[in-house]
Design an enzyme around this catalytic site. Sequence first.
Site, PDB file in Angstrom:
ATOM      1  N   GLU A  95      30.292 -37.556 -86.825  1.00 37.36           N
ATOM      2  CA  GLU A  95      30.914 -38.576 -85.829  1.00 37.36           C
ATOM      3  C   GLU A  95      31.077 -37.860 -84.614  1.00 37.36           C
ATOM      4  O   GLU A  95      31.086 -38.305 -83.455  1.00 37.36           O
ATOM      5  CB  GLU A  95      32.263 -39.202 -86.310  1.00 37.36           C
ATOM      6  CG  GLU A  95      31.659 -40.167 -87.631  1.00 37.36           C
ATOM      7  CD  GLU A  95      32.865 -40.765 -88.322  1.00 37.36           C
ATOM      8  OE1 GLU A  95      33.597 -40.152 -89.099  1.00 37.36           O
ATOM      9  OE2 GLU A  95      32.976 -41.979 -88.063  1.00 37.36           O
ATOM     10  N   GLU A 144      30.219 -40.981 -96.538  1.00 40.67           N
ATOM     11  CA  GLU A 144      31.756 -41.466 -96.879  1.00 40.67           C
ATOM     12  C   GLU A 144      31.510 -42.507 -97.962  1.00 40.67           C
ATOM     13  O   GLU A 144      32.336 -42.466 -98.683  1.00 40.67           O
ATOM     14  CB  GLU A 144      32.302 -41.836 -95.575  1.00 40.67           C
ATOM     15  CG  GLU A 144      32.762 -40.948 -94.658  1.00 40.67           C
ATOM     16  CD  GLU A 144      31.875 -40.418 -93.524  1.00 40.67           C
ATOM     17  OE1 GLU A 144      30.651 -40.734 -93.915  1.00 40.67           O
ATOM     18  OE2 GLU A 144      32.275 -39.814 -92.735  1.00 40.67           O
TER      19      GLU A 144
END
Length: 698
Positions: free
Chosen positions: A109, A129
């Site tokens: 990210e 995730e």
Amino acid sequence: MQEQALKLEGRRASIAVIRIDSPPVNSLGHATRTALAESIQAAHAAKEVDAIVLIGAGKLFSAGADIREFDRPEVWKSPDLSELIALIERGPKPVVAAIHGMAMGGGLELALGCHARVATHNALLALPEVKLGLLPGAGGTQRLPRLAGLTRALDMIVSGEPQTAAELQGTPLLDQVIEHEDVLLPAAVALAEQMGEHGERPMASARTVTAENADLQLAAAREQVARRTPREPAKRRCIDAVEASLLLPFEAALERELAYFHELSASSESRALRHLFFAERTAASISDIPKDTPVRPIHSAAVVGAGTMGAGIAQCLLDAGIPVKLLEASRAALDRGVATITRQYQRARDKGRIDDARMAARLKLLTPVLDYAALGDVDIVIEAVFEQFDVKSKVFQSLDAVMKPGAILATNTSMLDINRLAATTGRAGDVIGTHFFSPAHVMRLLEVVRGEQTRADVLVTVMRLAKKLGKTAVVARVCDGFIGNRMIEQYLRQAGFLLEEGATPAQVDRAVEQFGLAMGPFRMSDMAGNDIGYDIRKRRSRETPSLFYSRIPDLLIETLNRKGQKVGRGWYDYQEGSYQAIPSAEVDDMIVQFRKAHNLQARQISDEEIVKRLVYALVNEGYRILDDGTAQRASDIDVAYATGYGFPDTRGGPMFYADEVGLDKVLADMAVFARNPQADPAFWVPAAGLLARAEAQR
Ligand code: NAD
């Protein structure tokens, strides 16, 4: 991570190189984020700096968030990851991410928030995730579709699986993919110089998502998730969040993503998955053994017995690049074993998992032998012959006679007394149990069974070897069934009682499968072979006559001779070549006749009661296992059940699940089951540890 003085590179020394430096995996905990933010602000402020390169110190870019922060306020403490990313993306100077090793989760990210990315061809990029029941909460679900397109983004975010930079080359995600790591930094610096000169600061957030037939793709992804993983809300939310990248303005979509993140992190599924994540790592540590215990080198191995388990175990070792000598009692059995291993590899090759060269290289490490003398020089031997004490003890005596000093003697026994077996050798300290699960080259769980005499370095060496084999090892002490099978026995006993009281095998299986277990007890028994369970019960009844079993599973063998899948008939019928379990009228009738003959009242049993009785049977035995020290900790039991027995990850294992339910409630239900006039009253007597923990919870 320490704040660094700005390090300048490039032709005109105008590029600030900022390192993510928090070993071992450059995780982005609060201290690291703070240091990065300070360095970036300093670079923004420094007149001589035109552009910035962000690179990982050591072997990788960054493995992402510091997961230990998840349940603590630190994770949101300023600068949180989104703030750090916004500082980069909206900042006045171009930032180039230079990626090697891996950029995972928050690490990726962060890279997505940079204005350009250069990566080595073999770097792994992932947003994993979802494997912890979460979704990327710092813009990953918004920036990845914009940079990699909808199709890839959906795939990466919903599966959590990595892609290499080479695979992602050609998408706007990567501006350059380079072959060699030593030119990564120069390439990134050159790109940063160029961008600095032109004042280029392309932002992922300003792009639109490229997608063909977006509605169809989203619908297909939703359909697949509903069918394959209905109990994983995170997967559904990943799709919802990616969809928001198409429907909403960037800022609004970020808010949506964050709301989903909070919702998921409070979910019981995510708590369970995070519990297992840490539990697996904790399982490797052994409480009473010093961390600096030396490890014996393992460069070669032998396997004795090349049947179902021996062939699989040999393959595990070969897969890890360890040469294996395979010993059998006869030429014919040896040939069969080698053929099994070859066939397993051929199957892997046909499925595209390995290529011909690798298959040949692995098989080359295999040496079939018939003579014990050939085993004298190996570092470890794993015995997997018939489950009979006399057979195994003869094998161990032969091994004792030829193995070099310091070699480890391991047994794959499922339930024989390893202490007694060790005592038949002159080197009990070198003897240990390695209980693999079938199929051994596939199943992740390995129970490592320490005998009374097993030396600390032997235990540590085998734990290290397990890791090398890609197994999740859990330490057990010697007892009948160790951890997993000792618990499953109580579960199977309870399943038998349920039949007596009115349930059918299909109802019991359906109830626990809906709860999330991979397979109900009766389908599982059919797969393992009902004759094996029969033999265990007979032995048990001889050893512990007071132990009360339902007779129904015995009659399945004694009167119906239904041994299971291998003969096409067990609790269910099976058609040739199919594992689909078809309920059997013959079996149902046998159960009805049994109840009649014994005056047992059949009643409607709810699915809820079935699940509770089976799961709490595991839980109570799990606490007994802790009480007598067979397992080190409750979380090890959860790991064993999740990795070896198909207990759903999203429930966190039986012990965690019981905690989530609340132990008082578990005890109250157990008391109700104990009052059932048909119940074995001894069954539901709570383990001491269960009572104690319930008290502590209060
Ligand atoms: P198997 O019958 O498939 O294989 C046993 C092999 O050992 C046979 O090939 C046989 O020829 C060989 N053998 C027997 N005596 C021998 C001797 N004296 N010297 C050399 N080889 C000899 O059995 P399996 O299912 O592979 O089980 C092996 C061991 O693994 C048993 O202890 C069993 O309890 C344990 N185990 C089995 C499973 C399972 O699911 N099958 C799971 C975990 C542990």
